[in-house]
Design a protein around this motif. Structure first.
Motif, PDB file in Angstrom:
ATOM      1  N   ALA A   1       0.811  -1.217   0.000  1.00  0.00           N
ATOM      2  CA  ALA A   1       0.000   0.000   0.000  1.00  0.00           C
ATOM      3  C   ALA A   1       0.842   1.264   0.000  1.00  0.00           C
ATOM      4  O   ALA A   1       0.298   2.371   0.033  1.00  0.00           O
ATOM      5  N   ASN A   2       2.162   1.100  -0.031  1.00  0.00           N
ATOM      6  CA  ASN A   2       3.063   2.247   0.058  1.00  0.00           C
ATOM      7  C   ASN A   2       2.717   3.075   1.304  1.00  0.00           C
ATOM      8  O   ASN A   2       2.636   4.303   1.256  1.00  0.00           O
ATOM      9  N   GLY A   3       2.486   2.363   2.408  1.00  0.00           N
ATOM     10  CA  GLY A   3       2.035   3.023   3.626  1.00  0.00           C
ATOM     11  C   GLY A   3       3.115   3.158   4.676  1.00  0.00           C
ATOM     12  O   GLY A   3       4.317   3.097   4.376  1.00  0.00           O
ATOM     13  N   LEU A   4       2.664   3.374   5.892  1.00  0.00           N
ATOM     14  CA  LEU A   4       3.576   3.495   7.026  1.00  0.00           C
ATOM     15  C   LEU A   4       2.899   2.934   8.264  1.00  0.00           C
ATOM     16  O   LEU A   4       1.691   2.672   8.263  1.00  0.00           O
ATOM     17  N   ILE A   5       3.692   2.761   9.322  1.00  0.00           N
ATOM     18  CA  ILE A   5       3.177   2.153  10.549  1.00  0.00           C
ATOM     19  C   ILE A   5       3.337   3.125  11.713  1.00  0.00           C
ATOM     20  O   ILE A   5       4.383   3.753  11.878  1.00  0.00           O
ATOM     21  N   VAL A   6       2.269   3.245  12.497  1.00  0.00           N
ATOM     22  CA  VAL A   6       2.301   3.963  13.775  1.00  0.00           C
ATOM     23  C   VAL A   6       1.913   2.943  14.834  1.00  0.00           C
ATOM     24  O   VAL A   6       0.939   2.209  14.653  1.00  0.00           O
ATOM     25  N   PHE A   7       2.664   2.874  15.934  1.00  0.00           N
ATOM     26  CA  PHE A   7       2.326   1.819  16.891  1.00  0.00           C
ATOM     27  C   PHE A   7       2.513   2.232  18.348  1.00  0.00           C
ATOM     28  O   PHE A   7       3.279   3.141  18.681  1.00  0.00           O
ATOM     29  N   THR A   8       1.771   1.537  19.191  1.00  0.00           N
ATOM     30  CA  THR A   8       1.939   1.613  20.651  1.00  0.00           C
ATOM     31  C   THR A   8       1.995   0.183  21.159  1.00  0.00           C
ATOM     32  O   THR A   8       0.983  -0.355  21.632  1.00  0.00           O
ATOM     33  N   ILE A   9       3.145  -0.420  21.019  1.00  0.00           N
ATOM     34  CA  ILE A   9       3.339  -1.791  21.485  1.00  0.00           C
ATOM     35  C   ILE A   9       4.345  -1.764  22.630  1.00  0.00           C
ATOM     36  O   ILE A   9       5.471  -1.281  22.461  1.00  0.00           O
ATOM     37  N   VAL A  10       3.938  -2.277  23.785  1.00  0.00           N
ATOM     38  CA  VAL A  10       4.818  -2.234  24.953  1.00  0.00           C
ATOM     39  C   VAL A  10       5.500  -3.569  25.228  1.00  0.00           C
ATOM     40  O   VAL A  10       6.464  -3.621  25.986  1.00  0.00           O
ATOM     41  N   LEU A  11       5.000  -4.634  24.623  1.00  0.00           N
ATOM     42  CA  LEU A  11       5.644  -5.934  24.807  1.00  0.00           C
ATOM     43  C   LEU A  11       7.012  -5.891  24.126  1.00  0.00           C
ATOM     44  O   LEU A  11       7.102  -5.770  22.895  1.00  0.00           O
ATOM     45  N   PRO A  12       8.106  -5.966  24.889  1.00  0.00           N
ATOM     46  CA  PRO A  12       9.449  -5.774  24.331  1.00  0.00           C
ATOM     47  C   PRO A  12       9.765  -6.663  23.134  1.00  0.00           C
ATOM     48  O   PRO A  12      10.304  -6.191  22.124  1.00  0.00           O
ATOM     49  N   GLU A  13       9.430  -7.939  23.209  1.00  0.00           N
ATOM     50  CA  GLU A  13       9.774  -8.869  22.135  1.00  0.00           C
ATOM     51  C   GLU A  13       9.106  -8.473  20.820  1.00  0.00           C
ATOM     52  O   GLU A  13       9.747  -8.457  19.755  1.00  0.00           O
ATOM     53  N   ILE A  14       7.821  -8.143  20.882  1.00  0.00           N
ATOM     54  CA  ILE A  14       7.073  -7.772  19.683  1.00  0.00           C
ATOM     55  C   ILE A  14       7.543  -6.409  19.169  1.00  0.00           C
ATOM     56  O   ILE A  14       7.685  -6.198  17.960  1.00  0.00           O
ATOM     57  N   ARG A  15       7.773  -5.480  20.087  1.00  0.00           N
ATOM     58  CA  ARG A  15       8.216  -4.152  19.680  1.00  0.00           C
ATOM     59  C   ARG A  15       9.560  -4.206  18.948  1.00  0.00           C
ATOM     60  O   ARG A  15       9.734  -3.615  17.885  1.00  0.00           O
ATOM     61  N   HIS A  16      10.508  -4.937  19.524  1.00  0.00           N
ATOM     62  CA  HIS A  16      11.828  -5.052  18.913  1.00  0.00           C
ATOM     63  C   HIS A  16      11.756  -5.754  17.554  1.00  0.00           C
ATOM     64  O   HIS A  16      12.460  -5.368  16.608  1.00  0.00           O
ATOM     65  N   TYR A  17      10.917  -6.766  17.473  1.00  0.00           N
ATOM     66  CA  TYR A  17      10.774  -7.496  16.211  1.00  0.00           C
ATOM     67  C   TYR A  17      10.197  -6.579  15.128  1.00  0.00           C
ATOM     68  O   TYR A  17      10.671  -6.580  13.979  1.00  0.00           O
ATOM     69  N   LEU A  18       9.170  -5.820  15.496  1.00  0.00           N
ATOM     70  CA  LEU A  18       8.551  -4.903  14.543  1.00  0.00           C
ATOM     71  C   LEU A  18       9.560  -3.871  14.034  1.00  0.00           C
ATOM     72  O   LEU A  18       9.685  -3.644  12.826  1.00  0.00           O
ATOM     73  N   LEU A  19      10.298  -3.264  14.953  1.00  0.00           N
ATOM     74  CA  LEU A  19      11.283  -2.258  14.560  1.00  0.00           C
ATOM     75  C   LEU A  19      12.381  -2.857  13.684  1.00  0.00           C
ATOM     76  O   LEU A  19      12.827  -2.238  12.707  1.00  0.00           O
ATOM     77  N   ASP A  20      12.804  -4.053  14.014  1.00  0.00           N
ATOM     78  CA  ASP A  20      13.865  -4.721  13.256  1.00  0.00           C
ATOM     79  C   ASP A  20      13.399  -5.036  11.829  1.00  0.00           C
ATOM     80  O   ASP A  20      14.119  -4.790  10.854  1.00  0.00           O
ATOM     81  N   GLN A  21      12.187  -5.582  11.691  1.00  0.00           N
ATOM     82  CA  GLN A  21      11.657  -5.939  10.380  1.00  0.00           C
ATOM     83  C   GLN A  21      11.401  -4.700   9.528  1.00  0.00           C
ATOM     84  O   GLN A  21      11.654  -4.705   8.319  1.00  0.00           O
ATOM     85  N   CYS A  22      10.922  -3.634  10.151  1.00  0.00           N
ATOM     86  CA  CYS A  22      10.685  -2.394   9.407  1.00  0.00           C
ATOM     87  C   CYS A  22      12.002  -1.805   8.909  1.00  0.00           C
ATOM     88  O   CYS A  22      12.085  -1.277   7.791  1.00  0.00           O
ATOM     89  N   SER A  23      13.028  -1.910   9.734  1.00  0.00           N
ATOM     90  CA  SER A  23      14.347  -1.412   9.340  1.00  0.00           C
ATOM     91  C   SER A  23      14.905  -2.217   8.166  1.00  0.00           C
ATOM     92  O   SER A  23      15.432  -1.646   7.191  1.00  0.00           O
ATOM     93  N   GLN A  24      14.759  -3.528   8.242  1.00  0.00           N
ATOM     94  CA  GLN A  24      15.288  -4.397   7.191  1.00  0.00           C
ATOM     95  C   GLN A  24      14.569  -4.189   5.864  1.00  0.00           C
ATOM     96  O   GLN A  24      15.180  -4.270   4.792  1.00  0.00           O
ATOM     97  N   ARG A  25      13.268  -3.890   5.932  1.00  0.00           N
ATOM     98  CA  ARG A  25      12.470  -3.807   4.708  1.00  0.00           C
ATOM     99  C   ARG A  25      12.148  -2.365   4.318  1.00  0.00           C
ATOM    100  O   ARG A  25      11.316  -2.117   3.457  1.00  0.00           O
ATOM    101  N   ASP A  26      12.796  -1.435   5.011  1.00  0.00           N
ATOM    102  CA  ASP A  26      12.675  -0.010   4.684  1.00  0.00           C
ATOM    103  C   ASP A  26      11.221   0.476   4.749  1.00  0.00           C
ATOM    104  O   ASP A  26      10.744   1.181   3.852  1.00  0.00           O
ATOM    105  N   VAL A  27      10.531   0.071   5.819  1.00  0.00           N
ATOM    106  CA  VAL A  27       9.148   0.493   6.042  1.00  0.00           C
ATOM    107  C   VAL A  27       9.140   1.643   7.043  1.00  0.00           C
ATOM    108  O   VAL A  27       9.672   1.500   8.148  1.00  0.00           O
ATOM    109  N   PRO A  28       8.551   2.788   6.711  1.00  0.00           N
ATOM    110  CA  PRO A  28       8.478   3.905   7.650  1.00  0.00           C
ATOM    111  C   PRO A  28       7.673   3.501   8.888  1.00  0.00           C
ATOM    112  O   PRO A  28       6.568   2.953   8.771  1.00  0.00           O
TER     113      PRO A  28
END
Length: 271
Positions: free
Chosen positions: A61-88
């Motif tokens: 969708a050529n979109g972006l993600i805004v999030f409020t995730i406090v679970l450390p494991e999920i938060r770190h995974y999300l940030l890592d995957q977004c960084s790897q795939r160049d997702v804002p």
């Protein structure tokens, strides 16, 4: 971001309901004129598989993600995957959490949904508010027997707003208008007098309140409702009923609703 120049989608992720992140996203979007931008809320993100699925949709969708995730494991995974795939991606909570952690010198709980916890206290408040609405203005005298406190007084002595204010303090409140032409319900005399609070007001103050009420309704100020003769009759009758009950009486003439409510709350808890 290039995507915001045309049509784009903001995926709102949360490990709770996602309302906070959604409000932040919408507030930001509102600052762009004629922006064809939509928000897609994805609540209860507690699994890496969901993260992977959302990232694929965001890329398409050529979109972006805004999030409020406090679970450390999920938060770190999300940030890592977004960084790897160049997702804002924008993390709403973490910067403030880090700042608070330094100031308070204590770690955050990292528990989901704390802002919307539906505990016993919450349900008591909802029940009290519903009670105040149901038994407002003497609609059903059976409420008198179930109420924590019953307010009595003539019209325009703030019985309804007081009932609602006290309901937010978890008190079940019924209120009964005292009118010379109508006998008060018998239930008023069958409950302990300490559960009844009488509200009195001086004639001049009541006249002013009632005149303003008539104006708001587009009626003539000279209506019987606001005449001093009628007001004196009602106040005298109300005082006789309060004397018969033997209840505590509070003068609301110069008191704000909040002040009167606090006096009632203290009186009820003291007894």
């Amino acid at each position: 971001m290039d995507g915001l120049k045309g049509k784009t989608s903001v995926y709102v992720l949360s490990d709770s309901v996602g309302e906070t992140a959604d409000l932040v996203a919408r507030a930001a979007i509102s600052q762009f004129e004629s922006s064809d931008t939509t928000t897609i809320r994805v609540p209860y993100v507690d699994d890496k598989t969901i993260v992977d699925e959302v990232i694929e949709k965001v890329i398409n969708a050529n979109g972006l993600i805004v999030f409020t995730i406090v679970l450390p494991e999920i938060r770190h995974y999300l940030l890592d995957q977004c960084s790897q795939r160049d997702v804002p991606v924008y993390d709403v909570l973490s910067p403030l959490l880090h700042m608070l952690e330094e100031k308070i010198d204590a770690p955050p709980k990292n528990e989901t949904g704390l802002l919307y916890t539906l505990d016993e206290d919450y349900f008591k408040k909802v029940e009290a508010i519903e009670f105040a609405v149901k038994y407002d203005d003497g609609r059903d005298p059976r409420g008198i027997l179930r109420a924590d406190v019953v307010l009595v007084g003539v019209s325009r002595t703030s019985k309804t707003p007081l009932s609602q204010y006290l309901a937010h303090k978890r008190l079940k409140v019924a209120n009964v208008p005292l009118v010379p032409e109508v006998d008060p319900p018998e239930e008023l005399y069958s409950i302990p007098p300490e559960r009844v609070i009488g509200l009195k007001i001086n004639p001049e103050k009541l006249n002013g309140v009632r005149v303003e009420r008539l104006k708001a309704l587009g009626l003539k100020e000279q209506a019987n409702y606001a005449t001093f003769e009628r007001i004196e009759e009602e106040l005298s009758y109300a005082q006789s009923i309060m004397n018969k009950i033997g209840c505590t009486v509070i003068d609301v003439s110069e008191r704000a609703v909040e002040e009167t409510a606090n006096l009632i709350y203290q009186s009820v808890h003291k007894k």
